[in-house]
Design a protein around this motif. Structure first.
Motif, PDB file in Angstrom:
ATOM      1  N   ARG B   2       0.861  -1.284  -0.066  1.00 27.56           N
ATOM      2  CA  ARG B   2       0.096   0.028   0.108  1.00 27.56           C
ATOM      3  C   ARG B   2       0.940   1.161  -0.061  1.00 27.56           C
ATOM      4  NH1 ARG B   2      -4.934   0.059   3.972  1.00 27.56           N
ATOM      5  NH2 ARG B   2      -6.091  -1.782   3.554  1.00 27.56           N
ATOM      6  N   SER B   5       2.353   2.536   2.940  1.00 26.45           N
ATOM      7  CA  SER B   5       3.352   1.759   3.729  1.00 26.45           C
ATOM      8  C   SER B   5       4.979   2.027   3.303  1.00 26.45           C
ATOM      9  CB  SER B   5       2.988   0.246   3.649  1.00 26.45           C
ATOM     10  OG  SER B   5       1.783  -0.123   4.246  1.00 26.45           O
ATOM     11  N   HIS B   7       7.484   3.933   3.537  1.00 21.05           N
ATOM     12  CA  HIS B   7       8.470   4.788   4.186  1.00 21.05           C
ATOM     13  C   HIS B   7       9.505   4.158   4.727  1.00 21.05           C
ATOM     14  CE1 HIS B   7       6.278   4.076   8.261  1.00 21.05           C
ATOM     15  NE2 HIS B   7       5.315   3.708   7.260  1.00 21.05           N
ATOM     16  N   SER B   9      10.480   3.597   8.088  1.00 22.95           N
ATOM     17  CA  SER B   9      10.311   2.694   9.291  1.00 22.95           C
ATOM     18  C   SER B   9       9.753   1.557   8.854  1.00 22.95           C
ATOM     19  CB  SER B   9       9.272   3.385  10.146  1.00 22.95           C
ATOM     20  OG  SER B   9      10.000   4.609  10.671  1.00 22.95           O
ATOM     21  N   TYR B  10       8.811   1.640   7.713  1.00 17.59           N
ATOM     22  CA  TYR B  10       8.341   0.363   7.215  1.00 17.59           C
ATOM     23  C   TYR B  10       9.189  -0.705   6.660  1.00 17.59           C
ATOM     24  CZ  TYR B  10       4.268  -2.816   5.683  1.00 17.59           C
ATOM     25  OH  TYR B  10       3.481  -4.000   5.772  1.00 17.59           O
ATOM     26  N   PHE B  13      10.723  -2.449   9.124  1.00 19.80           N
ATOM     27  CA  PHE B  13      10.042  -3.605   9.585  1.00 19.80           C
ATOM     28  C   PHE B  13      10.045  -4.694   8.735  1.00 19.80           C
ATOM     29  CE2 PHE B  13       5.967  -5.269   8.514  1.00 19.80           C
ATOM     30  CZ  PHE B  13       5.563  -6.347   9.583  1.00 19.80           C
ATOM     31  N   ARG B  17      11.234  -8.505   9.413  1.00 20.40           N
ATOM     32  CA  ARG B  17      10.342  -9.882   9.317  1.00 20.40           C
ATOM     33  C   ARG B  17      10.723 -10.690   8.329  1.00 20.40           C
ATOM     34  NH1 ARG B  17       5.119 -10.418  11.396  1.00 20.40           N
ATOM     35  NH2 ARG B  17       6.043  -9.363  13.143  1.00 20.40           N
ATOM     36  N   LEU B  77      14.465  -1.929  17.060  1.00 21.56           N
ATOM     37  CA  LEU B  77      13.183  -2.052  17.788  1.00 21.56           C
ATOM     38  C   LEU B  77      13.288  -2.145  19.198  1.00 21.56           C
ATOM     39  CD1 LEU B  77      10.686  -2.599  16.137  1.00 21.56           C
ATOM     40  CD2 LEU B  77      10.648  -5.255  16.783  1.00 21.56           C
ATOM     41  N   LEU B  80      13.828   1.378  20.323  1.00 21.94           N
ATOM     42  CA  LEU B  80      12.500   2.120  20.277  1.00 21.94           C
ATOM     43  C   LEU B  80      11.485   1.933  21.183  1.00 21.94           C
ATOM     44  CD1 LEU B  80      11.607   2.156  16.193  1.00 21.94           C
ATOM     45  CD2 LEU B  80      12.265   4.096  17.751  1.00 21.94           C
ATOM     46  N   GLU B  81      11.519   0.620  21.587  1.00 22.37           N
ATOM     47  CA  GLU B  81      10.482   0.372  22.483  1.00 22.37           C
ATOM     48  C   GLU B  81      10.859   0.463  24.087  1.00 22.37           C
ATOM     49  OE1 GLU B  81       8.559  -3.212  21.273  1.00 22.37           O
ATOM     50  OE2 GLU B  81       7.646  -2.279  19.669  1.00 22.37           O
TER      51      GLU B  81
END
Ligand code: SF4
Ligand code: SF4
Ligand code: FES
Lengths: 236, 112
Positions: B2, B5, B7, B9-10, B13, B17, B77, B80-81
């Motif tokens: 899409r 999505s 950008h 950061s995606y 991800f 993954r 990750l 960030l978290e």
């Protein structure tokens, strides 16, 4: 000669189609202006929502050339591709008709994530002062200006994949309540945020923060919730 | 994918993954070969000789790359978290990508 925009608009419900309209281009025209022009001059039957037209109410969000946006503050010049616009309803919500979606699940999820304020004072009590520079107040302020437009919700891949995921806006709201010293329902909030479909369902892709029209950072709020409820978080 | 999505950061991800999935697929083979060491030493030696071919080395390079990507974006990750900051910290994505690229190049230099 006036430039003409070719505008394709979603008509009908879930099984609807795109219909094409020609709209004269104007200076400083917004996408909402285009939709309004079509409804007033070409197709009175077109269904869409707006109220404030100045980026306050959050009711005008639509998918414009594939991206969820607030249409009243989106200039056509910025988003049209060769004079073409494709305007569809928000994704991840059921279409009622044309550009109008059913926002009920979006707001129900705010409740599900524990977003309702609970206090113990009445109007007869003295107002408790909150230090505007305290850490918690600053964190709440950073998240609080949400206009409930559902742009982030519509762009989130995890909402698309999982019906039970409460989504970025609801969790961003939960984060501002977490930092609200007057909120007495902290235990309930924690339970709702940590439940299945809550903060741990987020994959941190940050589509939400990327698309929020008022520059909020729901992905950051969600990460902060995860941290706060972990062994590294402050106990509250 | 899409439009919403596309950008930085995606992509981080996705890198995390997909490299994770690919590594998960590789793991059974890894254990299979390790298992040879237990009772079939000869076959293990044969396999190790076979794996000296350039093509297999290139495949190993791919694995090192995947591991580096997974490690770097996994650390991103966690940062960030678990670190007290907000925002997307896009420079972490570039740092992670850079680390993975350097790890890949180092492996190539040592392999040949
Ligand atoms: S970061 Fe979380 S809430 Fe934001 S788009 Fe990704 S999954 Fe959705
Ligand atoms: S967080 Fe931003 S994009 Fe999401 S509903 Fe609130 S204002 Fe809209
Ligand atoms: S009409 Fe109110 S935000 Fe666009």
């Amino acid at each position: 000669m006036t430039k003409i925009l070719t505008v394709k608009i979603w008509r009908g419900g879930k099984d609807g189609t795109l219909e094409s309209y020609s709209v004269p281009a104007r200076k400083s025209q917004t996408v909402l202006d285009v939709v309004t022009y079509i409804q007033r001059h070409l197709d009175a039957d077109l269904s869409y929502r707006f109220a404030c037209r100045v980026g306050m109410c959050g009711s005008c969000a639509m998918t414009v050339n594939g991206v969820p946006r607030w249409t009243c503050r989106t200039h056509v010049d910025k988003v049209s591709q060769d004079g073409q616009l494709i305007i569809e309803p928000l994704k991840n919500l059921e279409i009622i008709r044309d550009l109008t979606t059913d926002m009920v699940p979006f707001f129900e999820k705010w409740e599900k994530a524990g977003g309702r304020f609970e206090g113990k004072q009445s109007r007869a009590d003295k107002i408790t002062a909150i230090d505007p520079d305290s850490k918690k107040r600053l964190a709440a302020s950073a998240a609080i200006e949400c206009i409930n437009c559902a742009v982030c919700y519509s762009g989130c891949d995890t909402v698309r994949a999982r019906d039970d995921y409460v989504g970025p806006a609801a969790l961003n709201r939960a984060w501002s309540l977490f930092n609200d010293e007057k909120h007495t329902g902290q235990r309930k909030l924690k339970k709702s945020v940590k439940a299945d479909g809550g903060c741990y369902t987020c994959h941190t892709h940050a589509n939400c923060s990327q698309s929020c029209p008022v520059d909020l950072d729901p992905a950051g709020s969600i990460a902060s919730l995860k941290r706060s409820y972990s062994m590294f978080g402050s106990r509250s | 994918m899409r439009q919403s999505s596309r950008h930085t950061s995606y992509f981080a991800f996705l890198g995390h993954r997909l490299s994770g999935l690919a590594l998960a697929l590789f793991l059974p083979f890894h254990f299979l070969v390790l298992g040879l060491a237990l009772d079939q030493g000869n076959r293990l030696d044969d396999f190790l000789k076979w794996s000296d071919q350039p093509l297999v080395k290139m495949a190993e390079w791919g694995l090192v790359g995947l591991l580096a990507i997974h490690l770097a974006f996994g650390l991103r990750l966690l940062m960030l978290e678990y670190l007290p900051w907000v925002g997307q910290r896009k420079h972490l994505v570039w740092l992670g990508g850079g680390f993975a690229a350097i790890a890949g190049v180092l492996f190539l230099i040592r392999a040949f």
